[in-house]
Design a protein around this motif. Structure first.
Motif, mmCIF file in Angstrom:
data_model
loop_
_atom_site.group_PDB
_atom_site.id
_atom_site.type_symbol
_atom_site.label_atom_id
_atom_site.label_comp_id
_atom_site.label_asym_id
_atom_site.label_seq_id
_atom_site.Cartn_x
_atom_site.Cartn_y
_atom_site.Cartn_z
ATOM 1 N N ARG A 1 -55.807 -86.021 10.937
ATOM 2 C CA ARG A 1 -56.397 -85.195 11.677
ATOM 3 C C ARG A 1 -57.564 -84.170 11.096
ATOM 4 O O ARG A 1 -57.440 -84.009 10.136
ATOM 5 N N PHE A 2 -58.220 -83.859 12.172
ATOM 6 C CA PHE A 2 -59.346 -82.842 11.651
ATOM 7 C C PHE A 2 -59.575 -81.557 12.855
ATOM 8 O O PHE A 2 -59.054 -81.904 14.037
ATOM 9 N N THR A 3 -59.793 -80.559 12.218
ATOM 10 C CA THR A 3 -60.086 -79.478 12.906
ATOM 11 C C THR A 3 -61.404 -78.880 13.224
ATOM 12 O O THR A 3 -62.001 -78.769 12.138
ATOM 13 N N VAL A 4 -61.989 -79.023 14.376
ATOM 14 C CA VAL A 4 -63.455 -78.701 14.785
ATOM 15 C C VAL A 4 -63.652 -77.688 15.600
ATOM 16 O O VAL A 4 -62.938 -77.403 16.625
ATOM 17 N N GLY A 5 -64.413 -76.726 15.184
ATOM 18 C CA GLY A 5 -64.753 -75.525 15.816
ATOM 19 C C GLY A 5 -66.217 -74.980 15.285
ATOM 20 O O GLY A 5 -66.929 -75.572 14.777
ATOM 21 N N CYS A 6 -66.165 -73.855 15.929
ATOM 22 C CA CYS A 6 -67.612 -73.077 15.581
ATOM 23 C C CYS A 6 -67.896 -72.638 14.223
ATOM 24 O O CYS A 6 -66.640 -72.151 13.545
ATOM 25 N N ASP A 7 -69.023 -72.727 13.535
ATOM 26 C CA ASP A 7 -69.274 -72.037 12.350
ATOM 27 C C ASP A 7 -69.318 -70.487 12.488
ATOM 28 O O ASP A 7 -70.360 -69.829 12.191
ATOM 29 N N GLU B 1 -57.320 -85.187 21.648
ATOM 30 C CA GLU B 1 -57.007 -83.814 21.345
ATOM 31 C C GLU B 1 -55.621 -83.487 21.129
ATOM 32 O O GLU B 1 -54.825 -83.527 22.104
ATOM 33 N N VAL B 2 -55.375 -82.469 20.136
ATOM 34 C CA VAL B 2 -53.760 -82.294 19.980
ATOM 35 C C VAL B 2 -53.693 -80.875 20.493
ATOM 36 O O VAL B 2 -52.587 -80.789 21.164
ATOM 37 N N GLU B 3 -54.460 -79.744 19.987
ATOM 38 C CA GLU B 3 -54.333 -78.760 20.769
ATOM 39 C C GLU B 3 -55.568 -77.740 20.110
ATOM 40 O O GLU B 3 -56.356 -78.056 19.513
ATOM 41 N N PHE B 4 -55.626 -76.721 20.977
ATOM 42 C CA PHE B 4 -56.440 -75.547 20.501
ATOM 43 C C PHE B 4 -56.112 -74.725 19.283
ATOM 44 O O PHE B 4 -54.844 -74.580 19.494
ATOM 45 N N SER B 5 -56.812 -74.620 18.278
ATOM 46 C CA SER B 5 -56.229 -74.124 17.127
ATOM 47 C C SER B 5 -55.995 -72.759 17.304
ATOM 48 O O SER B 5 -56.699 -71.788 17.745
ATOM 49 N N LYS B 6 -54.944 -72.172 16.515
ATOM 50 C CA LYS B 6 -54.413 -70.971 16.665
ATOM 51 C C LYS B 6 -55.038 -69.990 15.402
ATOM 52 O O LYS B 6 -55.160 -68.957 15.539
ATOM 53 N N ALA B 7 -55.210 -70.920 14.359
ATOM 54 C CA ALA B 7 -55.839 -70.049 13.041
ATOM 55 C C ALA B 7 -57.378 -69.889 13.541
ATOM 56 O O ALA B 7 -58.005 -68.970 12.787
ATOM 57 N N GLN B 8 -58.046 -70.782 13.969
ATOM 58 C CA GLN B 8 -59.522 -70.532 14.228
ATOM 59 C C GLN B 8 -59.771 -70.698 15.742
ATOM 60 O O GLN B 8 -59.993 -71.899 16.570
ATOM 61 N N VAL C 1 -55.517 -76.987 10.764
ATOM 62 C CA VAL C 1 -55.549 -75.870 10.067
ATOM 63 C C VAL C 1 -54.518 -75.108 10.604
ATOM 64 O O VAL C 1 -54.413 -74.959 12.021
ATOM 65 N N GLU C 2 -53.611 -74.544 9.964
ATOM 66 C CA GLU C 2 -52.546 -73.730 10.671
ATOM 67 C C GLU C 2 -52.715 -72.092 10.765
ATOM 68 O O GLU C 2 -53.767 -71.858 10.112
ATOM 69 N N ASP C 3 -51.945 -71.393 11.034
ATOM 70 C CA ASP C 3 -51.943 -70.032 11.322
ATOM 71 C C ASP C 3 -52.113 -69.485 9.856
ATOM 72 O O ASP C 3 -52.691 -68.277 9.713
ATOM 73 N N SER C 4 -51.165 -69.909 8.958
ATOM 74 C CA SER C 4 -51.182 -69.238 7.701
ATOM 75 C C SER C 4 -52.544 -68.815 7.068
ATOM 76 O O SER C 4 -52.809 -67.776 6.483
ATOM 77 N N SER C 5 -53.339 -69.796 6.894
ATOM 78 C CA SER C 5 -54.580 -69.610 5.949
ATOM 79 C C SER C 5 -55.793 -70.699 6.412
ATOM 80 O O SER C 5 -55.494 -71.877 6.115
ATOM 81 N N PRO C 6 -56.448 -69.989 7.182
ATOM 82 C CA PRO C 6 -57.857 -71.253 7.246
ATOM 83 C C PRO C 6 -58.584 -71.684 6.370
ATOM 84 O O PRO C 6 -59.272 -72.637 6.246
ATOM 85 N N PHE C 7 -58.427 -70.735 5.211
ATOM 86 C CA PHE C 7 -59.312 -71.037 3.998
ATOM 87 C C PHE C 7 -58.570 -71.823 2.956
ATOM 88 O O PHE C 7 -58.892 -71.775 1.654
ATOM 89 N N VAL D 1 -60.770 -76.967 17.759
ATOM 90 C CA VAL D 1 -60.011 -77.934 18.528
ATOM 91 C C VAL D 1 -59.368 -78.734 17.447
ATOM 92 O O VAL D 1 -60.292 -79.169 16.679
ATOM 93 N N VAL D 2 -58.129 -79.082 17.591
ATOM 94 C CA VAL D 2 -57.359 -80.059 16.565
ATOM 95 C C VAL D 2 -57.541 -81.614 16.960
ATOM 96 O O VAL D 2 -56.991 -81.573 18.345
ATOM 97 N N TYR D 3 -57.993 -82.289 16.409
ATOM 98 C CA TYR D 3 -58.091 -83.819 16.750
ATOM 99 C C TYR D 3 -57.577 -84.632 15.856
ATOM 100 O O TYR D 3 -57.459 -84.631 14.679
ATOM 101 N N GLU D 4 -56.576 -85.669 16.505
ATOM 102 C CA GLU D 4 -56.011 -86.778 15.886
ATOM 103 C C GLU D 4 -56.973 -87.915 15.784
ATOM 104 O O GLU D 4 -57.378 -88.216 17.088
ATOM 105 N N VAL D 5 -57.164 -88.650 14.730
ATOM 106 C CA VAL D 5 -57.978 -89.971 14.951
ATOM 107 C C VAL D 5 -57.013 -91.100 14.257
ATOM 108 O O VAL D 5 -56.263 -90.946 13.209
#
Length: 377
Positions: free
Chosen positions: A212-218, A189-196, A236-242, A200-204
């Motif tokens: 890395r993957f960003t896993v969160g709620c839909d 586990e890298v960090e709690f996502s600021k953009a979403q 996923v960074e702060d600038s644009s989750p999309f 949680v941001v995971y490194e594998v």
């Protein structure tokens, strides 16, 4: 023959007339000449022309497609220009004469009365349909108000404390869609996502796997409190989750892959299902296309395992609430807009039901007592 046109869904009292050429036989007499059809310039005029305003008859070139020359052998032909002009002039004169008859109101009323019972039933059906629609919209408004109350309640709740990030690498098993083992991968586990919020941001790391993957709620699904999972390839960074691509997208079998997987219901996810999840190749011979079959199978196993790893967090309710509160403003705006739209639909349906009931009453008055009724558009 000048016939007031009592039309379904038209005015209760006819406002236009139909001119029929010849008087014997049924109104829809067709392809058989009437004995008393007019001859104009020695041309037999057959059929009818309709939708004529008796108070302002048209001036020229108005005979409809059902005004024809019917020959003795049953073949239809267009009227010659001279016969057409003469017929139009005669029709105008006849209609003007009819419009000035003192019996005109009685004729209009009699024409309306012949169809009154049929049209009253038609209006009753339409009124019932609109009433049912209004009731359905009212029920939908109640559901939307309940949804808005839920969103407002979520927005007012105090955020719940999140758990700590797990330290170090954790081995996670991988299986394919037939529950056959595909080895293991290590997850950090890298960090709690600021953009979403709530993600949680995971490194594998694993066999020919890194990234890395960003896993969160839909959270962009319609439920006020998100029930699904959204997994994004990369950090996923702060600038644009999309964004189409994200930093640290994983490499699988030497190919960088990307994309998004959204599952509306977390309960549908197991280690082996959903079976096949997408993965877009960013590099290699399949760049800008889907990854290879082997790559997609491997990515599918990784996505499912990460989703289950995320769902197993003890602080998942806090992550759900964070995601829901981040989306509360837009959810509230959509609910309020939907309520405004539904309110307008209900008013229109109720108004239409009332209009059809009034028209039904007018038709029943015509068919019952023969009394005159007000003209209703």
């Amino acid at each position: 023959m000048v016939i007031p046109e009592a039309a379904k869904d038209g005015p209760v009292l006819p406002e236009t007339v139909r001119v029929q050429f010849g008087c014997d036989g049924d109104e829809d007499y067709w392809r058989t000449p009437r004995q008393d059809e007019p001859l104009v310039h020695n041309v037999r005029v057959h059929g009818w022309t309709d939708n004529i305003d008796p108070d302002n008859p048209p001036s020229g070139w108005y005979l409809g497609q059902y005004t024809v020359n019917l020959r003795d052998n049953g073949i239809e032909r267009e009227l010659p220009p001279g016969a057409r002009r003469r017929t139009e002039a005669v029709v105008q004169a006849v209609v003007r004469h009819w419009s000035g008859l003192p019996e005109r109101p009685a004729l209009v009323l009699a024409a309306a009365a012949t169809k009154a019972a049929e049209y009253a039933e038609h209006e009753a059906v339409l009124a019932a349909e609109q009433k049912a629609k209004a009731a359905s919209v009212q029920a939908e408004r109640a559901r939307m108000r309940s949804r808005l109350n839920t969103v407002n309640g979520i927005a007012r709740r105090h955020p719940r404390p999140k758990g700590a990030l797990r330290q170090g690498w954790v081995p996670v098993s991988l299986v394919d869609n037939k529950e056959r083992s595909m080895g293991t991968m290590n997850v950090r586990e890298v960090e709690f996502s600021k953009a979403q919020p709530g993600a949680v941001v995971y490194e594998v790391e694993g066999r020919r796997l890194a990234g890395r993957f960003t896993v969160g709620c839909d959270q962009w699904r319609p439920q006020p409190l998100p029930q699904g999972v959204r997994v994004t390839y990369g950090h996923v960074e702060d600038s644009s989750p999309f964004r189409h691509e994200h930093p640290h997208e994983p490499h699988v079998f030497g190919v960088r892959v990307g994309g998004v997987w959204e599952c509306e219901r977390a309960g549908k996810i197991t280690a082996s299902s959903p079976g096949r999840l997408s993965a877009d190749a960013r590099t290699g011979v399949r760049a800008r296309m889907s990854a290879s079959d082997a790559g997609e199978r491997y990515c599918s196993a990784v996505l499912r395992a990460l989703a289950l790893h995320y769902l197993a967090r003890p602080d998942r309710p806090a992550l759900q609430l964070a995601a829901a509160q981040n989306n509360a403003l837009s959810q509230r705006a959509r609910a309020r807009e939907a309520l405004r739209t539904l309110r307008g639909e209900q008013r229109r349906a109720e108004g239409a039901s009332m209009r059809h009931r009034l028209r039904e009453a007018e038709y029943r008055a015509l068919g019952g007592s023969g009394r005159s009724v007000r003209l209703h558009a």
